[in-house]
Design a protein around this motif. Structure first.
Motif, mmCIF file in Angstrom:
data_model
loop_
_atom_site.group_PDB
_atom_site.id
_atom_site.type_symbol
_atom_site.label_atom_id
_atom_site.label_comp_id
_atom_site.label_asym_id
_atom_site.label_seq_id
_atom_site.Cartn_x
_atom_site.Cartn_y
_atom_site.Cartn_z
ATOM 1 N N HIS A 177 78.274 -5.533 59.509
ATOM 2 C CA HIS A 177 79.509 -5.057 58.880
ATOM 3 C C HIS A 177 79.534 -5.377 57.385
ATOM 4 O O HIS A 177 80.095 -4.621 56.587
ATOM 5 C CB HIS A 177 80.729 -5.682 59.563
ATOM 6 C CG HIS A 177 80.923 -5.230 60.976
ATOM 7 N ND1 HIS A 177 81.739 -5.855 61.868
ATOM 8 C CD2 HIS A 177 80.388 -4.196 61.666
ATOM 9 C CE1 HIS A 177 81.711 -5.235 63.032
ATOM 10 N NE2 HIS A 177 80.898 -4.225 62.938
ATOM 11 N N GLY A 199 80.336 -0.164 59.316
ATOM 12 C CA GLY A 199 80.797 -1.028 58.235
ATOM 13 C C GLY A 199 79.998 -0.708 56.992
ATOM 14 O O GLY A 199 79.852 0.451 56.616
ATOM 15 N N ASP A 237 87.596 1.083 58.230
ATOM 16 C CA ASP A 237 86.249 0.706 58.672
ATOM 17 C C ASP A 237 85.983 1.183 60.098
ATOM 18 O O ASP A 237 85.979 0.402 61.052
ATOM 19 C CB ASP A 237 86.075 -0.812 58.555
ATOM 20 C CG ASP A 237 84.633 -1.237 58.801
ATOM 21 O OD1 ASP A 237 83.734 -0.390 58.661
ATOM 22 O OD2 ASP A 237 84.422 -2.416 59.140
#
Lengths: 254, 254, 254, 254
Positions: C96, C192, D164
């Protein structure tokens, strides 16, 4: 290997519109080309940047010239129809072979882009010098490297949805405008062996290409769009004999 | 609402090739149209299925006829060039307005499909009557409803990668062939307000369209490709006044 | 900037299975790491390649170690469950934040990959040493640079569809097997700020990682997956005050 | 076949916050459920709509109850953590088997959604009752059927990019807010055999679910998300014997 860039400029508004002349006395293409030279040098990328104008299009986008072009940026607006069909088709073929294409702003209506998209590329517009905010929506895309979130363009023509393009292979930027509209302002496509990045900020009546963050996007885009080092030819049609791929021919098929 | 389908058939091989005549004495288009009628009725879908031939293309794909067509299936091969440019452009415009298009097999090279894709649509091919297995790679797509995994086509022309199309919006089927090649054989695209499903099984020299599983895919595809009930017009270009969307005009913009 | 790579190896089959020992006397991870060192040097990429084993996972994939890792390749099979949940979550968090992840073969079932995908990652399999052909289906992807079309792996475990993954952001390779199945064998994802490339060739019982074309794919993949030079943090949750982006804070939001 | 819908409501703000009580005296879930009943009836879709609350989650989302649920809408905010992990995992498994999921607004942070996405689902937010405009960016998607362009929500919490999530399989809506931010507010995903549509309008402090256009989107979404009529099981892991697909087993593999 040297990255060979051609910056295509229609260069018509610059000749006839005083406001544009004041912002871009040597043309938008000159500002774009100089920004690319400066930023690519700063990035450590060996590059050659040349200018191609509508006035010299037969030479500057000839077969020979395009064969030695890795990435072509394209700005056009009032004279899309003056681009000969053969040259538009030539650009399309070069994209199929691997050349990158970066259509800018009103080039959404340019012949090469619409032929590569297969859609109308229609959109909404309003020219009232509104603030545009360019938001990154892709956390790991190289074209968004080093740009603020959002990029604020103080004055711009509004381009709004629906924007009639195929769903981008990668959506990088979405803009909002002071008037409330949104626009998919940074959209990446792959067609054949070539990469295409459409980027909408950049109307001729505002000094958008003088803005450092916009220049950063352009420099990122031409690096992203450069061809992989494959043979410069489109994907082939071929009658493939059984077990053809067991011989030495295989690598030539792509 | 009645689903209005036109089955376009080039109907040339059927006239000149004895092998094709034996498999499709009344043409591939007839087998396809009858399968659609039967399966859509079984699905409880009210439908009208008409046939459009290259020989009557000026009438069968006229502006008026296309305006009353919801989904157009298209088979062509040896006579792509005999389709007038104006009619190909008309089909493309209708897709932009919302009409569904289902190009079959060698229609990868048809004028409407290549113009909508913007790529060469090149591929590898070999006609040796090889087994094709059509594998579903999308677990929830309606076009794969009710088909075995894989569909086995006992004899087919091989179509192999690279297939020079844009990355499909949804990849539904991938085929393997006895000779080892693979092919993205079921690929869904959205262009403008229209949906496109390319499906590759179906060479004229093999009885592919007589096969029940293949017919099921065709019936699924025309249902998926039917237009949403929006106004039949492409996405518009429009100069949008500030706050235009606060009035009664907004719904007309898409 | 130096590309910092960690090659994670489960290193269990190598300890207990004589056939695997003969092919990989020092472990698969050693062959992979050496190939990456050699090919990245040949590509002119400054890189550091270290090995991380399940036996030393607390240190080799510690917070500190991962914070200094740009790309992590992952091979695991019989001991997925021995990877502690905290470490799997740590790897996910690092993806991420921007770390690249390259799961190999049976790592389709590894904890980090399944958590990043959100699907079962189920598939069909058969271990009979069948020929696999790895076909490129993306004409311009850097991970396919310099590889033949197809790559032929003489003996491999079959992995077949349906492979229960999300539709890849970019599909690069599709494989066929001697037994007739197909498999999406090279699939790229963005999650991400990190990039993920799953590549399926590489069962422990066959010398797949000794094969030059496979090594080329791995070297391409780690270069593609390297992070952009953004702050190493995930996309933030933040309460954004009105006009926050007009100040100096904007660039920190992504 | 009857479309069996469960409307999950956390139902906490409704108990403790007077403002929410005034807007939704019987809970947001009641307004949503009634809207679905009314609009699906108008669409001619046979449907059963039940309510599932956090207070009765052990029964309302039991294995048995979920096994008879085709589409689950989910609203949660302050009590995400009170959803037991086993139930979150159960919902995820049912999506893998084919159940549709429609997470609403703050359910971007719900356990089922984040586990299905594999990302943080972080975003920006600001609760100042700003105007939101929901723009359609997909010309042919059934979820945008019959809605104005844009939908104007007079007062809403702002949700802003970066959001995200993985790149949606289909992006349907993008919102702008009075404060200038943008948000991918309507995003479609396929995971396993199930379909997911995240839709962000709908904060508890504003009467968003009373708005007709928002109700239309919800009714479109549950129809789009309904499962195909395949066996309710996830994609399988299976050891496939050579030529397994030549027998009668093939259809069961998907």
């Amino acid at each position: 290997m040297t990255l060979r860039i051609a910056v295509f400029g229609e260069n018509r508004h610059e000749k006839v519109d005083q406001r544009v002349q004041e912002i871009y006395p040597e043309g938008m293409h000159t500002v774009i080309a100089e920004a690319l030279r400066r930023l690519l040098a700063a990035d450590g990328v060996e590059a050659e940047v040349r200018i191609a104008l509508l006035d010299d299009i037969e030479e500057s986008l000839s077969e020979e010239a395009l064969a030695e072009t890795d990435v072509l940026t394209w700005w056009g607006h009032m004279a899309h129809d003056d681009v000969p069909d053969e040259i538009a088709d030539r650009v399309v073929r070069r994209v199929h072979e691997g050349m990158g294409l970066v259509p800018l702003h009103s080039a959404h209506y340019s012949k090469p882009f619409t032929r590569l998209m297969g859609t109308t590329c229609n959109l909404l517009w309003r020219n009232e010098g509104e603030e545009e905010r360019v938001w990154t929506v892709n956390g790991s895309h190289p074209i968004a490297r080093g740009v603020p979130h959002p990029i604020i363009v103080p004055e711009q023509e509004m381009y709004g949805e629906m924007f009639d393009i195929p769903a981008p292979d990668e959506l990088v930027f979405v803009s909002s405008f002071a008037g409330g509209e949104v626009f998919r302002s940074g959209a990446a496509f792959r067609r054949g062996k070539g990469k295409i990045f459409y980027f909408s900020p950049g109307d001729q009546e505002y000094p958008v290409y003088h803005q450092a963050e916009i220049q950063r996007v352009l420099a990122n885009a031409v690096q992203w769009a450069r061809p992989e080092d494959r043979p410069a030819q489109p994907v082939r049609i071929a009658n493939a004999q059984r077990d053809w791929f067991r011989g030495e021919e295989s690598v030539r098929a792509i």
